[in-house]
Every structure is written in C-alpha cells, then in structure tokens.
Design a protein around this motif. Structure first.
Motif: not given
Length: 298
Positions: A106-118
């Motif tokens: 999941l770490g690689v998706l952190a920038p998307a998660a910070w923007a509210g993506a799941l």
C-alpha cells in the motif's frame, strides 16, 4: 466503503498482458472498462483484442472519471505514476485505486490515499502470455490481496467476482510474499530449461518427454509432502554421485556448475533440518560441495 461495489466504471493504466486480461474478466462480469492507456503497438493490439471498443487515452484522462483506477504498469514505473498523478490532482476522494504489483504494497499508493482515494493491492499469482486463454486462466487463481480493513471486503469481492481466490497478505509482508513467488515460478523455469539443455547435450532429442512426468511428480510431492518429498543423491548423502555430477558439469556445462552447487547445498540444508539426512552422513557431501565452491576439484 465496506460493501462490495456494484457495476464499476474502470480505467486501466497499462494495456499490458495483466491489464487487458483483468479488464476483460471484469467486463465479463458486468463492469465497464471505459478507458485504457497504452502507447506501444503491442499494447494497442492487445487492447483491440481483449477490450474491443475501449478507447486508449492519455493516463490523466483514463483515471479522471472512473470508480476504479486499475494500475497494471511495471513495478519500477508504479511509484512515479502514482506520485505524478497526485501532483496534477488526478486522484479523487472516494475513488478506488488498485495496483497489480506483487512487489509493492500500500505504501506506493500513499499519494493517492492522501488525496482521499481508497487503495488496494491485487496481485494475481499467475503468468500471462497475452493470449485469449489468459482470461480463462483467472478462474481459480489466487490473488495476493492487501487493503486497509474498511476496503478489504471490496478488494476481496472484486477478486471473487472474476473467479479468483483472495488471499490476504499483510502489507509488511508483501516483499516476502513476492520473493516467495519469484523463487517458485521464475527459478523453476530456469531449472527446467537448464535441465532440458543438459539433456540435449547428452543426446536427448525431446527432453520434455523425460522431464514432463518426472518434474510433474516432483512438483506434486513438494506441494503435498514438503521436505518429505525430497529424493535424489543429495538427500541420501551420496557424495560420490554428487562428485561425479560436479566433474561432469565442469567438463560439459561449466556455466551450470555454480547453480548446481547452490541448489545442492540448500537441498542438503533442508534434508538435514527435516531429519532426512543425518549430519554425520552429510559431512562428506558438504565437503565435496565446499571444495567445488572454493574452486577446487571435488
């Protein structure tokens, strides 16, 4: 989001072998692939074959108005892709974003998660060759699934919908999970092709006729019996036979010698640890392997 989604609008970033196969499988169960990206001729041909009618668009447009962005790009490209879309505002709150990398969590998706993506990681434990049968291969395939707890049911539901089997993998163990699969699948191909090459040098015209039944039985033994399935001269401590192997390989296929020694040593370690090879019986065998490892004649 805790409930499995209905029919989703999906954008696929990367029209490679995995992306088009998963896209076709998702379409088959009623989801809508509305856009994909792919610039190479091969990607365009795959998209036409697996995703007919789906437009190929620039990456920002692929993820702009979808319920699920499916990222199927190579491992090394994934971090730059996710962070680049974050910098341009490409990630939307509440949208699902999944990658299919086994090496990343999941770490690689952190920038998307910070923007509210799941975020979700959905890795199919299968090889794909870019042929139509790839879609059928997905039925029954295990997927290494990693997602935050509220999103995990959605990730598992998507895998189940296309006929896969979700296997939860803790985020911190994703690299170990992927190393295990690479050891089994990638190294197996090397071992098989190496054995086939050696048989050809021994004058065998169709090595697959010898190797098919033998390796099939060995694979079945390994999966069912574990270390109890070990057979052969190393597991028996037959040092003289192993010495002959080493001398023969040095003479006829020296490029294979280091690999044989490494695998024989690891096989001996496992045979000793499992009680199949007594340490005193292994001593001479290990001396033979050590001598060859140090460059001496065994």
């Amino acid at each position: 989001m805790t409930e499995p989604p209905g029919h989703l609008r999906i954008g696929i970033v990367g029209a490679g072998r995995v992306g088009v196969a998963l896209g076709a499988a998702l379409m088959r169960v009623g989801h809508h692939v509305v856009a994909a990206s792919g610039v190479s001729d091969a990607s365009q041909r795959r998209a036409e074959q697996f995703l007919p009618g789906v437009p190929l668009l620039p990456v920002p447009e692929v993820v702009a108005d979808v319920d699920l962005a499916l990222l199927t790009v190579p491992d090394d490209v994934l971090p730059r892709l996710v962070s680049g879309l974050a910098e341009t505002g490409g990630w939307q709150p509440g949208r699902l974003v999944a990658h299919t990398s086994g090496a990343h969590g999941l770490g690689v998706l952190a920038p998307a998660a910070w923007a509210g993506a799941l975020p979700m990681a959905l890795h199919p434990a299968m090889t794909f060759v870019g042929r139509p049968e790839d879609v059928d291969k997905i039925d029954g395939v295990a997927f290494g699934v990693t997602a935050p707890e509220p999103v995990l049911p959605v990730a598992e539901a998507l895998v189940l919908e296309i006929g896969g089997e979700p296997i939860p993998i803790a985020d911190e163990f994703r690299p170990l999970y992927h190393a295990a699969l690479a050891t089994g699948a990638n190294h197996l191909v090397t071992l098989v092709t190496e054995a086939a090459d050696l048989l050809r040098r021994a004058g065998v015209g169709q090595p697959e006729r010898l190797l098919g039944p033998l390796l099939g039985a060995a694979l079945d033994n390994g999966l069912r019996l574990g270390d109890a399935g070990l057979t052969g001269p190393v597991s028996r401590g037959d040092a003289d036979t192993v010495r002959t192997h080493l001398d023969t390989l040095a003479a006829h296929a020296p490029e294979t010698l280091a690999g044989y020694v490494a695998m024989a040593r690891r096989t001996a370690d496992r045979a000793i640890a499992s009680g199949r090879l007594a340490p005193e019986d292994a001593e001479r065998l290990l001396d033979v392997l050590a001598a060859r490892s140090n460059g001496a004649r065994a």
